[in-house]
Design a protein around this motif. Structure first.
Motif, PDB file in Angstrom:
ATOM      1  N   ILE A   3       0.833  -1.214   0.000  1.00 40.27           N
ATOM      2  CA  ILE A   3       0.000   0.000   0.000  1.00 40.27           C
ATOM      3  C   ILE A   3       0.868   1.266   0.000  1.00 40.27           C
ATOM      4  CG2 ILE A   3      -1.783   1.256   1.311  1.00 40.27           C
ATOM      5  CD1 ILE A   3      -2.126  -1.659   2.736  1.00 40.27           C
ATOM      6  N   ILE A   4       0.480   2.249  -0.822  1.00 36.23           N
ATOM      7  CA  ILE A   4       1.107   3.575  -0.779  1.00 36.23           C
ATOM      8  C   ILE A   4       0.096   4.512  -0.127  1.00 36.23           C
ATOM      9  CG2 ILE A   4       2.176   5.424  -2.144  1.00 36.23           C
ATOM     10  CD1 ILE A   4       1.681   3.305  -4.555  1.00 36.23           C
ATOM     11  N   ILE A   5       0.551   5.330   0.808  1.00 38.30           N
ATOM     12  CA  ILE A   5      -0.335   6.345   1.378  1.00 38.30           C
ATOM     13  C   ILE A   5       0.331   7.709   1.201  1.00 38.30           C
ATOM     14  CG2 ILE A   5      -1.623   7.093   3.420  1.00 38.30           C
ATOM     15  CD1 ILE A   5      -1.411   4.287   4.521  1.00 38.30           C
ATOM     16  N   CYS A   6      -0.426   8.669   0.641  1.00 46.25           N
ATOM     17  CA  CYS A   6       0.114  10.010   0.423  1.00 46.25           C
ATOM     18  C   CYS A   6      -0.643  10.990   1.313  1.00 46.25           C
ATOM     19  CB  CYS A   6      -0.084  10.457  -1.019  1.00 46.25           C
ATOM     20  SG  CYS A   6       0.582   9.303  -2.216  1.00 46.25           S
ATOM     21  N   GLY A   7       0.092  11.854   2.012  1.00 40.16           N
ATOM     22  CA  GLY A   7      -0.592  12.852   2.827  1.00 40.16           C
ATOM     23  C   GLY A   7       0.296  13.330   3.947  1.00 40.16           C
ATOM     24  N   ASN A   8      -0.270  14.190   4.776  1.00 40.89           N
ATOM     25  CA  ASN A   8       0.491  14.726   5.894  1.00 40.89           C
ATOM     26  C   ASN A   8       0.171  13.971   7.188  1.00 40.89           C
ATOM     27  OD1 ASN A   8       1.948  16.498   4.377  1.00 40.89           O
ATOM     28  ND2 ASN A   8       0.395  18.117   4.534  1.00 40.89           N
ATOM     29  N   TYR A   9       0.861  14.354   8.247  1.00 40.35           N
ATOM     30  CA  TYR A   9       0.846  13.546   9.473  1.00 40.35           C
ATOM     31  C   TYR A   9      -0.572  13.245   9.979  1.00 40.35           C
ATOM     32  CZ  TYR A   9       1.706  11.883  14.164  1.00 40.35           C
ATOM     33  OH  TYR A   9       1.706  11.113  15.287  1.00 40.35           O
ATOM     34  N   SER A  10      -1.396  14.290  10.108  1.00 41.00           N
ATOM     35  CA  SER A  10      -2.687  14.082  10.777  1.00 41.00           C
ATOM     36  C   SER A  10      -3.553  13.065  10.025  1.00 41.00           C
ATOM     37  CB  SER A  10      -3.431  15.400  10.948  1.00 41.00           C
ATOM     38  OG  SER A  10      -3.566  16.027   9.702  1.00 41.00           O
ATOM     39  N   GLU A  23       0.310  -7.537   9.889  1.00 37.33           N
ATOM     40  CA  GLU A  23       1.769  -7.443   9.792  1.00 37.33           C
ATOM     41  C   GLU A  23       2.300  -7.713   8.387  1.00 37.33           C
ATOM     42  OE1 GLU A  23       3.899  -9.619  12.717  1.00 37.33           O
ATOM     43  OE2 GLU A  23       3.024  -8.477  14.378  1.00 37.33           O
ATOM     44  N   SER A  24       1.530  -8.469   7.592  1.00 34.44           N
ATOM     45  CA  SER A  24       2.027  -8.788   6.254  1.00 34.44           C
ATOM     46  C   SER A  24       1.902  -7.605   5.286  1.00 34.44           C
ATOM     47  CB  SER A  24       1.283 -10.002   5.697  1.00 34.44           C
ATOM     48  OG  SER A  24      -0.082  -9.691   5.596  1.00 34.44           O
ATOM     49  N   ASN A  25       1.197  -6.541   5.691  1.00 33.51           N
ATOM     50  CA  ASN A  25       1.080  -5.370   4.814  1.00 33.51           C
ATOM     51  C   ASN A  25       2.418  -4.653   4.702  1.00 33.51           C
ATOM     52  OD1 ASN A  25      -1.629  -5.674   4.276  1.00 33.51           O
ATOM     53  ND2 ASN A  25      -2.300  -4.296   5.913  1.00 33.51           N
ATOM     54  N   LYS A  26       2.740  -4.259   3.472  1.00 30.81           N
ATOM     55  CA  LYS A  26       3.918  -3.423   3.277  1.00 30.81           C
ATOM     56  C   LYS A  26       3.413  -2.014   2.987  1.00 30.81           C
ATOM     57  CE  LYS A  26       8.002  -2.754   0.430  1.00 30.81           C
ATOM     58  NZ  LYS A  26       8.836  -3.243  -0.645  1.00 30.81           N
ATOM     59  N   ILE A  27       3.827  -1.047   3.808  1.00 31.18           N
ATOM     60  CA  ILE A  27       3.271   0.305   3.672  1.00 31.18           C
ATOM     61  C   ILE A  27       4.370   1.325   3.376  1.00 31.18           C
ATOM     62  CG2 ILE A  27       2.010   2.135   4.864  1.00 31.18           C
ATOM     63  CD1 ILE A  27       0.685  -0.162   6.497  1.00 31.18           C
ATOM     64  N   ILE A  28       4.158   2.060   2.286  1.00 31.08           N
ATOM     65  CA  ILE A  28       5.060   3.155   1.908  1.00 31.08           C
ATOM     66  C   ILE A  28       4.263   4.450   2.053  1.00 31.08           C
ATOM     67  CG2 ILE A  28       6.287   4.241  -0.031  1.00 31.08           C
ATOM     68  CD1 ILE A  28       7.640   1.668   0.592  1.00 31.08           C
ATOM     69  N   SER A  41       7.831   8.805  10.435  1.00 33.84           N
ATOM     70  CA  SER A  41       8.857   7.752  10.387  1.00 33.84           C
ATOM     71  C   SER A  41       9.045   7.078  11.746  1.00 33.84           C
ATOM     72  CB  SER A  41      10.171   8.311   9.854  1.00 33.84           C
ATOM     73  OG  SER A  41      10.627   9.300  10.733  1.00 33.84           O
ATOM     74  N   LYS A  42       8.468   7.664  12.789  1.00 32.27           N
ATOM     75  CA  LYS A  42       8.556   7.023  14.118  1.00 32.27           C
ATOM     76  C   LYS A  42       7.533   5.894  14.272  1.00 32.27           C
ATOM     77  CE  LYS A  42      10.431  11.140  16.240  1.00 32.27           C
ATOM     78  NZ  LYS A  42      10.034  12.473  16.650  1.00 32.27           N
ATOM     79  N   ILE A  43       6.590   5.807  13.356  1.00 34.49           N
ATOM     80  CA  ILE A  43       5.584   4.730  13.422  1.00 34.49           C
ATOM     81  C   ILE A  43       6.231   3.435  12.928  1.00 34.49           C
ATOM     82  CG2 ILE A  43       3.340   3.935  12.542  1.00 34.49           C
ATOM     83  CD1 ILE A  43       2.577   6.903  12.190  1.00 34.49           C
ATOM     84  N   ASP A  44       5.982   2.343  13.658  1.00 31.88           N
ATOM     85  CA  ASP A  44       6.600   1.049  13.311  1.00 31.88           C
ATOM     86  C   ASP A  44       6.045   0.503  11.996  1.00 31.88           C
ATOM     87  OD1 ASP A  44       8.089   1.078  15.570  1.00 31.88           O
ATOM     88  OD2 ASP A  44       6.660  -0.107  16.754  1.00 31.88           O
ATOM     89  N   ASN A  45       6.864  -0.279  11.326  1.00 33.19           N
ATOM     90  CA  ASN A  45       6.461  -1.082  10.163  1.00 33.19           C
ATOM     91  C   ASN A  45       6.008  -0.290   8.938  1.00 33.19           C
ATOM     92  OD1 ASN A  45       6.929  -3.409  11.704  1.00 33.19           O
ATOM     93  ND2 ASN A  45       4.840  -3.310  12.538  1.00 33.19           N
ATOM     94  N   ILE A  46       6.425   0.973   8.849  1.00 36.90           N
ATOM     95  CA  ILE A  46       6.149   1.703   7.607  1.00 36.90           C
ATOM     96  C   ILE A  46       7.444   2.361   7.112  1.00 36.90           C
ATOM     97  CG2 ILE A  46       3.739   2.181   8.239  1.00 36.90           C
ATOM     98  CD1 ILE A  46       4.569   5.107   8.700  1.00 36.90           C
ATOM     99  N   THR A  47       7.514   2.615   5.819  1.00 38.72           N
ATOM    100  CA  THR A  47       8.669   3.325   5.250  1.00 38.72           C
ATOM    101  C   THR A  47       8.174   4.667   4.745  1.00 38.72           C
ATOM    102  OG1 THR A  47       9.509   1.190   4.526  1.00 38.72           O
ATOM    103  CG2 THR A  47      10.543   3.141   3.558  1.00 38.72           C
TER     104      THR A  47
END
Lengths: 222, 142
Positions: A3-10, A23-28, A41-47
């Motif tokens: 999954i790609i997610i575009c947007g700002n923090y909130s 857990e198997s989701n890959k998130i960019i 970037s402080k959130i776990d398991n996302i790039t």
């Protein structure tokens, strides 16, 4: 799922909760604010990539070719259109979801190839239509961009279908009773299932057939 | 060569310097011209001779395009300062209207892939500026 997610923090930090549980989701995440990208970037398991999500190179550097889904939550409708279009047309991303600020743009976005444009005022207006078209004892929800409606209707004793077996109701073939909730049980209906007052019927149909089906359940043929 | 401008209707979206100049030029040449911008102050860039219509509104909205009589338009020039807005509006115009010529201003020419239609012509300030640069340099060297 990739999954790609575009947007700002909130926006992203709220939406991402729906995806990080699996857990198997890959998130960019692609975020053009340096400050927000650092926080995300402080959130776990996302790039997280600090880059402009409306630029083609942002998708090249984040290597999102063949991903399953893009979720674009940018502030501007045109930017959301571009982000989804880049992902779908150039990077073969299978499905696109985005927010739309102008509710008039929902149908335009669909016509231009965005799978699920979501606008709060549009959803609210559809909900109000669903509530007011029939009456308060019926609840509706939409699936597949409003092409399918699921209707909940509580059976009253004066309904046409009350105390009849399904096979004797001859429900129009424009919809189907997919499930009956008879507290505390959930029944999968068969021809010999009887409908009794108090049952909650879950009916699937096309939106245009919803009114006639509910009318039929309540009063039989016109 | 003088163009036959009878029955021509040009809609200019975005009263930028470029948009205002094109709208003024067309108006001076007898083309019926409508210019649209969200910001009414942007119309001050129009030449004093401009005799077309000004519409204050967002051209991403079909109601605004219809108010400009886009169904009769022979040319739509999409010239806002945002590439993304221009691409979106151009796609809307191509999808819903049979306008024979749609000019689009695009700074980032890599995005021209989203404007793949024979009715589209792209105006790229970056390419035009580079062409001017080459001409100036060549003249200097001669």
């Amino acid at each position: 799922m990739k999954i790609i997610i575009c947007g700002n923090y909130s926006q992203v930090s709220f939406v991402i909760r729906s995806f990080t549980a699996e857990e198997s989701n890959k998130i960019i995440v692609i975020c053009d604010s340096e400050k927000d990208a650092a926080a995300l970037s402080k959130i776990d398991n996302i790039t997280v990539f600090n880059s402009d999500p409306t630029k083609i190179y942002s998708y090249e550097i984040s290597d999102v070719y063949d991903f399953d889904l893009i979720v674009s939550l940018l502030d501007n409708d045109a930017n959301n259109f571009i982000a989804c279009t880049i992902a779908k047309k150039l990077f073969n991303v299978k499905k696109s979801i985005c927010t739309v600020n102008n509710p008039n743009n929902v149908n335009i976005f669909r016509d231009l190839g965005i799978d699920s444009p979501i606008s709060a005022p549009y959803l609210l207006s559809e909900k109000i239509k669903g509530e007011s078209d029939i009456n308060s004892l019926i609840k509706t929800m939409s699936l597949e961009n409003s092409r399918i409606v699921i209707t909940e209707i509580r059976v009253k004793k004066d309904f046409f279908c009350a105390n009849k077996q399904l096979k004797n109701i001859s429900l129009p073939n424009t919809g189907n009773i997919t499930c009956i909730f008879r507290d505390p049980s959930v029944l999968i209906p068969r021809g010999d299932t009887s409908i009794i007052p108090g049952d909650l019927l879950i009916i699937a149909s096309a939106p245009n057939d919803q009114k006639d089906l509910v009318q039929y359940i309540r009063k039989g043929r016109k | 060569m003088k163009r036959n401008n009878e029955k021509k209707l040009t809609i200019v979206i975005g009263s930028s310097r470029l948009g205002a100049n094109i709208a003024s030029y067309n108006s001076q040449n007898g083309v019926y011209t409508v210019i649209i911008d969200k910001n009414p102050l942007a119309f001050r860039k129009l030449d004093s001779s401009f005799s077309g219509y000004q519409i204050e509104g967002d051209a991403e909205n079909l109601d605004i395009l219809n108010a400009a009589n886009i169904k009769e338009a022979t040319e739509v020039d999409v010239l806002t300062n945002s590439d993304n807005t221009n691409i979106f509006i151009a796609n809307v115009v191509l999808k819903y209207y049979k306008v024979p010529l749609v000019l689009v201003r695009l700074m980032d020419t890599t995005k021209s892939v989203f404007l793949d239609d024979p009715r589209i012509r792209i105006i790229s300030p970056a390419i035009l500026s580079f062409r001017s640069y080459k001409e100036i340099i060549t003249e200097k060297e001669l």
